[in-house]
Write a protein that holds these residues in place. Sequence first.
Motif, short mmCIF file in Angstrom:
data_model
loop_
_atom_site.label_atom_id
_atom_site.label_comp_id
_atom_site.label_asym_id
_atom_site.label_seq_id
_atom_site.Cartn_x
_atom_site.Cartn_y
_atom_site.Cartn_z
N GLN A 89 0.82 -1.20 0.00
CA GLN A 89 0.00 0.00 0.00
C GLN A 89 0.86 1.26 0.00
OE1 GLN A 89 -2.84 -0.24 3.19
NE2 GLN A 89 -3.73 -2.15 2.45
N VAL A 90 2.06 1.17 0.57
CA VAL A 90 2.99 2.29 0.54
C VAL A 90 4.38 1.74 0.28
CG1 VAL A 90 1.64 3.74 2.11
CG2 VAL A 90 3.37 2.20 3.04
N GLY A 91 5.28 2.60 -0.18
CA GLY A 91 6.66 2.17 -0.40
C GLY A 91 7.26 2.84 -1.62
N ARG A 92 8.43 2.37 -1.99
CA ARG A 92 9.16 2.95 -3.12
C ARG A 92 9.93 1.84 -3.82
NH1 ARG A 92 11.35 7.98 -4.49
NH2 ARG A 92 13.32 7.89 -5.63
N LEU A 93 9.94 1.89 -5.14
CA LEU A 93 10.68 0.93 -5.94
C LEU A 93 11.46 1.69 -7.01
CD1 LEU A 93 11.40 -1.96 -6.87
CD2 LEU A 93 9.31 -1.92 -8.27
N THR A 94 12.79 1.46 -7.04
CA THR A 94 13.64 2.08 -8.05
C THR A 94 14.13 1.02 -9.02
OG1 THR A 94 14.36 3.73 -6.44
CG2 THR A 94 15.64 3.54 -8.46
N ILE A 95 13.90 1.25 -10.29
CA ILE A 95 14.21 0.30 -11.36
C ILE A 95 15.21 0.95 -12.31
CG2 ILE A 95 13.25 -0.84 -13.41
CD1 ILE A 95 10.65 -1.17 -11.88
N GLU A 115 -1.69 0.98 -11.23
CA GLU A 115 -3.11 0.77 -11.02
C GLU A 115 -3.36 -0.21 -9.88
OE1 GLU A 115 -4.36 -0.56 -14.84
OE2 GLU A 115 -4.57 1.47 -15.68
N ARG A 116 -2.50 -1.24 -9.78
CA ARG A 116 -2.67 -2.24 -8.73
C ARG A 116 -2.12 -1.77 -7.39
NH1 ARG A 116 -1.07 -8.42 -9.96
NH2 ARG A 116 -2.56 -7.95 -11.63
N PHE A 117 -1.01 -1.02 -7.43
CA PHE A 117 -0.36 -0.58 -6.18
C PHE A 117 -0.13 0.94 -6.24
CE2 PHE A 117 1.52 -4.78 -7.39
CZ PHE A 117 0.76 -5.55 -6.51
N PRO A 118 -1.19 1.74 -6.15
CA PRO A 118 -1.04 3.19 -6.33
C PRO A 118 -0.21 3.87 -5.24
CG PRO A 118 -3.26 2.64 -5.59
CD PRO A 118 -2.59 1.34 -5.94
N GLY A 119 -0.02 3.20 -4.09
CA GLY A 119 0.75 3.80 -3.02
C GLY A 119 2.25 3.62 -3.16
N ILE A 120 2.69 2.84 -4.13
CA ILE A 120 4.11 2.59 -4.33
C ILE A 120 4.68 3.64 -5.29
CG2 ILE A 120 5.87 0.97 -5.11
CD1 ILE A 120 4.50 0.04 -2.61
N GLU A 121 5.67 4.39 -4.81
CA GLU A 121 6.33 5.37 -5.67
C GLU A 121 7.35 4.64 -6.55
OE1 GLU A 121 9.27 9.28 -5.35
OE2 GLU A 121 8.36 8.42 -3.55
N LEU A 122 7.26 4.86 -7.84
CA LEU A 122 8.10 4.15 -8.79
C LEU A 122 9.04 5.13 -9.49
CD1 LEU A 122 8.50 1.29 -10.00
CD2 LEU A 122 6.87 1.91 -11.78
N GLU A 123 10.33 4.80 -9.49
CA GLU A 123 11.32 5.63 -10.18
C GLU A 123 12.13 4.75 -11.12
OE1 GLU A 123 15.02 8.73 -9.29
OE2 GLU A 123 14.23 7.49 -7.67
N ILE A 124 12.36 5.24 -12.33
CA ILE A 124 13.12 4.49 -13.32
C ILE A 124 14.34 5.30 -13.74
CG2 ILE A 124 13.10 3.42 -15.60
CD1 ILE A 124 10.19 2.84 -15.27
#
Length: 317
Positions: A89-95, A115-124
């Motif tokens: 529900q919350v968190g961060r993922l760097t790819i 869409e499935r995990f809107p609380g996860i901040e995603l950085e590429i």
Amino acid sequence: MDIDHFKTFNQVVISGSFTKAAQALFLSQPAISMQIQALESYLKVSLFDRSRRQISLTKEGEVLFEYTQRIFHLFDEVQSVFQDISKLQVGRLTIGATGVMGTYYLTRFIQRFHERFPGIELEILTGNSHHIAELVASGEVEIGFAGRSVIRSPLQQVFLHRENYKVVVGKHSPLATCAGQDMSPDELLQSPFIMREKGTRIRAKINSWFKRHSANTAPQNRVTLSNLEATKRLIGSGYGVTVIPHLAISDELNSGELVELHVKGFNLAVDYYLVYQGEHSLSRAALGFISLLYDDTPDNEWGSFPELLENIFHNHR
């Protein structure tokens, strides 16, 4: 000082009696009394006024109760936050990803992940394949998507996708009239050739291919561009010819803006891999992203390695 003593004190105050606190904590009443006495001895104060029939807090006890309320409220908050994290529900993922993978391959999965995990901040973060491997090795990104690299242990690489490259020109190019015909490599080189920058895998592959199939060792009349979108725009204007990933131009081929040329012996492709640190556990966010790739990609795109990706998921979750 034992945290259980604070829990006992807090429960006694909330319950209003030692007996009810003992029942709530599944302890004996003497054990409750001993813990309160130990806490009073440690703090060198009396926490309860025992001169009355019903227990009541001393001034020191009131101060401590304010602190224990804050402490255990914080514990509840920590537990709630980490439950949210474990449920993505919350968190961060760097790819990390190469230009092709980040721009064209991963976009459909990024949308589904958000869409499935809107609380996860995603950085590429983007770069060439070697740079992506270095980012994973240094821990700057958790997982990478890149071409195969000679990388040091404990990095692992799992095959994901084979990307075919196409020879294309714009629909207004003079060479567009040759569509459907077999062209020789030398005929192709009569037009300006749009190349990727030095150091890229595809540039090396193109030069190697021409050395094997043409009298010319490499395209001589060339323009170097590092950006695929800029390359598409230049080719689309009718200038030159290029070799480009099919993923990057599928829409333009379907619309007729770009035209594929058939060149004898041309069959270049690049394999792309998932890169991760084998000795480190992957976060739930990373596993969530990988599971989307595994679940949503057709079987025939996985080559012969779906079981390896499945093992990653099961070994790290």
